[in-house]
Design a protein around this motif. Structure first.
Motif, PDB file in Angstrom:
ATOM      1  N   ILE A 157      -8.824  -6.688  -5.700  1.00  0.00           N
ATOM      2  CA  ILE A 157      -7.814  -5.793  -5.117  1.00  0.00           C
ATOM      3  C   ILE A 157      -8.340  -5.353  -3.760  1.00  0.00           C
ATOM      4  N   ASP A 158      -7.605  -5.654  -2.703  1.00  0.00           N
ATOM      5  CA  ASP A 158      -8.121  -5.465  -1.342  1.00  0.00           C
ATOM      6  C   ASP A 158      -8.609  -4.054  -1.068  1.00  0.00           C
ATOM      7  N   SER A 159      -7.851  -3.045  -1.485  1.00  0.00           N
ATOM      8  CA  SER A 159      -8.218  -1.663  -1.151  1.00  0.00           C
ATOM      9  C   SER A 159      -9.506  -1.213  -1.833  1.00  0.00           C
ATOM     10  N   LEU A 160      -9.885  -1.872  -2.929  1.00  0.00           N
ATOM     11  CA  LEU A 160     -11.105  -1.506  -3.650  1.00  0.00           C
ATOM     12  C   LEU A 160     -12.270  -2.451  -3.366  1.00  0.00           C
ATOM     13  N   CYS A 161     -11.989  -3.693  -3.000  1.00  0.00           N
ATOM     14  CA  CYS A 161     -13.049  -4.681  -2.813  1.00  0.00           C
ATOM     15  C   CYS A 161     -13.460  -4.848  -1.359  1.00  0.00           C
ATOM     16  N   ILE A 162     -12.807  -4.129  -0.459  1.00  0.00           N
ATOM     17  CA  ILE A 162     -13.219  -4.076   0.946  1.00  0.00           C
ATOM     18  C   ILE A 162     -13.472  -2.615   1.286  1.00  0.00           C
ATOM     19  N   ILE A 163     -14.623  -2.320   1.886  1.00  0.00           N
ATOM     20  CA  ILE A 163     -14.943  -0.937   2.265  1.00  0.00           C
ATOM     21  C   ILE A 163     -14.079  -0.572   3.468  1.00  0.00           C
ATOM     22  N   GLN A 164     -13.117   0.285   3.260  1.00  0.00           N
ATOM     23  CA  GLN A 164     -12.063   0.511   4.231  1.00  0.00           C
ATOM     24  C   GLN A 164     -12.508   1.275   5.475  1.00  0.00           C
ATOM     25  N   TRP A 212       0.827  -1.203   0.000  1.00  0.00           N
ATOM     26  CA  TRP A 212       0.000   0.000   0.000  1.00  0.00           C
ATOM     27  C   TRP A 212       0.864   1.257   0.000  1.00  0.00           C
ATOM     28  N   GLY A 213       2.009   1.203   0.668  1.00  0.00           N
ATOM     29  CA  GLY A 213       2.858   2.388   0.760  1.00  0.00           C
ATOM     30  C   GLY A 213       2.303   3.385   1.758  1.00  0.00           C
ATOM     31  N   THR A 214       2.952   4.526   1.850  1.00  0.00           N
ATOM     32  CA  THR A 214       2.545   5.555   2.815  1.00  0.00           C
ATOM     33  C   THR A 214       1.827   6.728   2.164  1.00  0.00           C
ATOM     34  N   GLY A 215       1.816   6.774   0.847  1.00  0.00           N
ATOM     35  CA  GLY A 215       1.178   7.883   0.147  1.00  0.00           C
ATOM     36  C   GLY A 215      -0.312   7.644  -0.063  1.00  0.00           C
ATOM     37  N   PRO A 216      -0.980   8.532  -0.805  1.00  0.00           N
ATOM     38  CA  PRO A 216      -2.408   8.374  -1.081  1.00  0.00           C
ATOM     39  C   PRO A 216      -2.667   7.120  -1.904  1.00  0.00           C
ATOM     40  N   LEU A 217      -3.784   6.453  -1.613  1.00  0.00           N
ATOM     41  CA  LEU A 217      -4.138   5.209  -2.292  1.00  0.00           C
ATOM     42  C   LEU A 217      -5.625   5.250  -2.623  1.00  0.00           C
ATOM     43  N   LEU A 218      -5.977   4.800  -3.819  1.00  0.00           N
ATOM     44  CA  LEU A 218      -7.388   4.717  -4.190  1.00  0.00           C
ATOM     45  C   LEU A 218      -8.036   3.603  -3.382  1.00  0.00           C
ATOM     46  N   LYS A 219      -8.981   3.979  -2.511  1.00  0.00           N
ATOM     47  CA  LYS A 219      -9.626   3.021  -1.615  1.00  0.00           C
ATOM     48  C   LYS A 219     -11.142   3.138  -1.716  1.00  0.00           C
ATOM     49  N   ALA A 220     -11.789   2.023  -1.441  1.00  0.00           N
ATOM     50  CA  ALA A 220     -13.249   2.017  -1.387  1.00  0.00           C
ATOM     51  C   ALA A 220     -13.702   2.565  -0.038  1.00  0.00           C
ATOM     52  N   THR A 221     -14.536   3.560  -0.076  1.00  0.00           N
ATOM     53  CA  THR A 221     -15.136   4.120   1.134  1.00  0.00           C
ATOM     54  C   THR A 221     -16.633   4.259   0.913  1.00  0.00           C
ATOM     55  N   LYS A 222     -17.347   4.483   1.974  1.00  0.00           N
ATOM     56  CA  LYS A 222     -18.803   4.642   1.857  1.00  0.00           C
ATOM     57  C   LYS A 222     -19.152   5.818   0.955  1.00  0.00           C
ATOM     58  N   ALA A 223     -18.389   6.893   1.051  1.00  0.00           N
ATOM     59  CA  ALA A 223     -18.686   8.090   0.263  1.00  0.00           C
ATOM     60  C   ALA A 223     -18.431   7.868  -1.227  1.00  0.00           C
ATOM     61  N   LYS A 224     -17.432   7.058  -1.573  1.00  0.00           N
ATOM     62  CA  LYS A 224     -17.072   6.836  -2.977  1.00  0.00           C
ATOM     63  C   LYS A 224     -17.824   5.666  -3.606  1.00  0.00           C
ATOM     64  N   TRP A 225     -18.598   4.949  -2.821  1.00  0.00           N
ATOM     65  CA  TRP A 225     -19.114   3.664  -3.274  1.00  0.00           C
ATOM     66  C   TRP A 225     -19.977   3.761  -4.533  1.00  0.00           C
ATOM     67  N   SER A 226     -20.822   4.740  -4.606  1.00  0.00           N
ATOM     68  CA  SER A 226     -21.731   4.848  -5.755  1.00  0.00           C
ATOM     69  C   SER A 226     -20.969   5.012  -7.068  1.00  0.00           C
ATOM     70  N   LYS A 227     -19.846   5.725  -7.033  1.00  0.00           N
ATOM     71  CA  LYS A 227     -19.044   5.897  -8.250  1.00  0.00           C
ATOM     72  C   LYS A 227     -18.281   4.621  -8.601  1.00  0.00           C
ATOM     73  N   LEU A 228     -17.787   3.921  -7.574  1.00  0.00           N
ATOM     74  CA  LEU A 228     -16.985   2.729  -7.814  1.00  0.00           C
ATOM     75  C   LEU A 228     -17.794   1.594  -8.422  1.00  0.00           C
ATOM     76  N   VAL A 229     -19.082   1.534  -8.125  1.00  0.00           N
ATOM     77  CA  VAL A 229     -19.906   0.440  -8.649  1.00  0.00           C
ATOM     78  C   VAL A 229     -20.509   0.765 -10.010  1.00  0.00           C
ATOM     79  N   SER A 230     -20.296   1.974 -10.490  1.00  0.00           N
ATOM     80  CA  SER A 230     -20.858   2.335 -11.795  1.00  0.00           C
ATOM     81  C   SER A 230     -19.778   2.472 -12.870  1.00  0.00           C
ATOM     82  N   ASN A 231     -18.701   3.201 -12.563  1.00  0.00           N
ATOM     83  CA  ASN A 231     -17.665   3.400 -13.574  1.00  0.00           C
ATOM     84  C   ASN A 231     -16.402   3.963 -12.918  1.00  0.00           C
TER      85      ASN A 231
END
Length: 663
Positions: A259-266, A213-232
């Protein structure tokens, strides 16, 4: 590069009986034949080849003349290779290890941390005749990890594994027994939107990504981003490593990847605990694991250009000119003599979560800095060694142990302890993940043995599991106890330290006998994973106990050493878990009493001689091994582990059976 173990000494000095003149005393003309240390191996009934390992003095090699009419022309080949790949080797005062095999390549390594795990390989160009008879050719490694030849190699490895009837361990379970991830990333085709889907209990063929994962910013699944991640999810919005993983997935003809960071709601603790508990099965049931071995974070690609081989001019005694090749490789091949698996090198190999992912995966593609490595539960191949021979692999450790297990399950327990030893050397970003990040491996052990899990130890192997030791080295001089509770002191999970277990030989194993009985145990889970985090645990044991004094002393250099003082015996060395210090507790009678405990950061260290309790855990031959216990400040009346000891049985003649609670 490890020194080879001679299989047998040659009766003759080499494969060739013809005398040769002007042999360099330093490099032996880069020829493994005819040296007093040459070893002959029979690879078949008709072919005998020579191997030779030489230790060169770096400074002496540096003094080799560079003029065309002086010095050894073979040593000059070594110098040119070193100059191109190890820029700072000049001035080095140490050993250069030179490994040669008849009709094989020449490998150069240098002692020291700067070049650890790196090798220079010298070989003849495949399209030309070798400049001298003993030198061989090497397999071509494409210049880019995303090249067609590399993808073709990956496809061949996977298909060979899937279709080879000998790969019984690699066969997937029936669909009814498959544990599917709750979500997958649908990478579809180039013109179809990338999105996260819910598997809804259905089975899919999917790849998995193992990455830092590293220490920098990472694209992760969150509740706020969920609607976008499941559409496109626009391809360009993905970090570079995820883009490469999708390219690999598509190239292998697969539609889905986990991919763990995207398929688990962090930011959902419930979702993380539920899905992370299934992580072992998710990797095991995937079509293939894509291991971004050399990538330090999601912004570092794995489909990259590799360092190209260089040309080294060489002129023989007849003035005929040749061009040798030299390239940088890693010392990653399995050790067939010691039965050690491949050793891929890269950032990912330092991460704790990755060990479980690699141990449990059925098939893995390791994208390293120099080439692609393939492992499955049966065999190993890499681009520089693409043969289909059976080698030891990391994914085969647990399956082989389970297959070979006997009634005493010793092979399974040994496999667990070997995994824990490797795991304890690795790093965690989140300290509380210590037990969750190995829970998938624990699940396999539990399924095979049916034993109860005690925060990193097993009820049915408790004596040997309790006798882990913290590995001491100069870098561990400031090893302290954890500030925040993560596990009971009897568990290796309670420390951030590499640990080791005693590996008895056959005779010792037969005489090994546990001297403890488990009266009761208690484990309070810290979440939904039954093999994951704990917030409290204890064991109540009955065994031979002996009071002793634990003495501390500071040595030159600042490190502390501890010994046990038992009446009637000489001082007994101690393997302390970490730094220890004297403390005070108020006992059940309300009186103040001295004790010893693991030192926290900032604790005042001092010389002491304080009462402790020795608990004999196991005996073998005339020896007793056990735990050193100090009274607990956290739980009144209980004991905490401080370290281990091993001593002759004569010192335990006055030991008395006692019931102790360890927390």
């Amino acid at each position: 590069m490890p020194l080879p173990k001679p299989l047998r000494q040659s009766k003759h000095s080499g494969s060739s009986s013809q005398p040769r003149r002007n042999i360099c005393k330093q490099c032996h003309n880069l020829d493994p034949r005819g040296h007093t240390s040459s070893v002959c191996e029979s690879e078949s009934s008709k072919e005998v080849t020579s191997n030779l390992t030489l230790i060169l003095d770096a400074l002496q090699l540096q003094r080799t003349k560079e003029t065309t009419d002086g010095g050894c022309r073979f040593c000059r080949v070594l110098i040119k290779a070193l100059d191109n790949f190890f820029d700072d080797w000049k001035g080095f005062r140490g050993r250069i290890i030179l490994g040669m095999k008849e009709k094989g390549t020449i490998k150069i390594s240098i002692d020291g941390n700067t070049w650890r795990g790196k090798l220079i390989e010298i070989y003849a160009e495949s399209a030309s005749r070798a400049p001298w008879p003993a030198l061989g050719h090497a397999h071509h490694i494409p210049a880019n990890a995303g090249s067609d030849p590399t993808f073709n190699f990956a496809r061949r490895c996977i298909q060979d594994c899937l279709t080879n009837p000998k790969h019984v361990a690699c066969k997937p379970p029936s669909k009814a027994l498959l544990t599917m991830p709750k979500r997958l990333l649908d990478v579809g085709r180039v013109r179809v939107p990338i999105r996260i889907i819910d598997t809804q209990g259905k089975t899919f063929e999917y790849a998995t990504l193992s990455h830092c994962w590293g220490t920098g910013p990472l694209l992760k699944a969150t509740k706020a981003k969920w609607s976008k991640l499941v559409s496109n999810i626009p391809f360009d919005a993905l970090p570079p490593l995820f883009q490469d993983a999708i390219i690999i997935t598509r190239q292998l003809g697969i539609r889905y990847i986990w991919i763990d960071s995207l398929c688990i709601i962090q930011d959902s603790s419930r979702d993380w605990e539920t899905e992370s508990a299934k992580m072992g099965a998710i990797y095991e049931n995937s079509y293939v694991t894509i291991s971004a071995t050399d990538s330090g974070d999601s912004n570092t690609r794995c489909l990259v250009d590799r360092r190209k081989a260089i040309k080294i001019p060489y002129e023989n005694t007849a003035k005929k000119e040749f061009e040798l090749r030299a390239r940088l490789i890693q010392d990653h091949h399995p050790d067939t003599v010691e039965r050690e698996p491949a050793r891929p090198a890269g950032h990912l190999m330092t991460r704790a979560w990755a060990l479980q992912e690699h141990t449990l995966s059925t098939r893995i593609l390791h994208y390293t800095a120099t080439e692609l490595l393939f492992e499955c539960k049966t065999s190993y191949r890499c681009e520089c060694l693409p043969s289909r021979k059976t080698y030891p692999t990391t994914p085969s450790i647990i399956p082989k142990a389970i297959t070979k297990r006997s009634k005493d399950l010793s092979a399974v327990w040994d496999a667990w302890q070997r995994v824990v030893e490797q795991y304890s050397k690795r790093d965690l970003t989140v300290a509380s993940d210590k037990l969750p990040a190995i829970s998938g491996v624990a699940a396999k052990i539990k399924d095979a043995t049916g034993s109860s899990y005690l925060a990193g130890l097993w009820k049915d192997n408790l004596a040997t599991d309790l006798l882990w030791s913290s590995i001491s080295s100069p870098s561990d001089l400031k090893l302290y106890a954890l500030e925040k509770y993560r596990g009971p002191t009897f568990s290796w999970a309670s420390l951030n330290a590499p640990v080791s277990y005693y590996a008895p030989d056959t005779d010792e194993r037969e005489s090994f006998k546990s001297t403890i009985k488990l009266h009761s145990s208690s484990v309070a889970l810290g979440g939904l994973n039954p093999l994951g985090a704990v917030f409290d645990a204890s064991i109540r044991l009955c065994g031979p106990c002996l009071p002793a004094l634990l003495s501390s002393n500071q040595k030159e250099g600042g490190s502390w050493e501890y010994v046990l003082l038992v009446r009637g015996t000489s001082a007994i060395p101690v393997s302390n878990d970490c730094l220890l210090h004297e403390s005070e507790i108020v006992n059940k009678s309300g009186n103040s009493e001295k004790t010893v405990r693991r030192a926290l950061i900032g604790a005042e260290m001092s010389v002491f001689k304080t009462p402790v309790l020795c608990l004999g855990v196991a005996k073998y031959d005339a020896w007793m091994s056990g735990l050193i216990l100090g009274q607990s400040e956290r739980v009144l009346g209980a004991w905490e582990r401080l370290g281990t000891f091993s001593a002759g049985m004569e010192g335990f003649g006055k030991a008395e059976e006692q019931v102790v609670t360890i927390v």
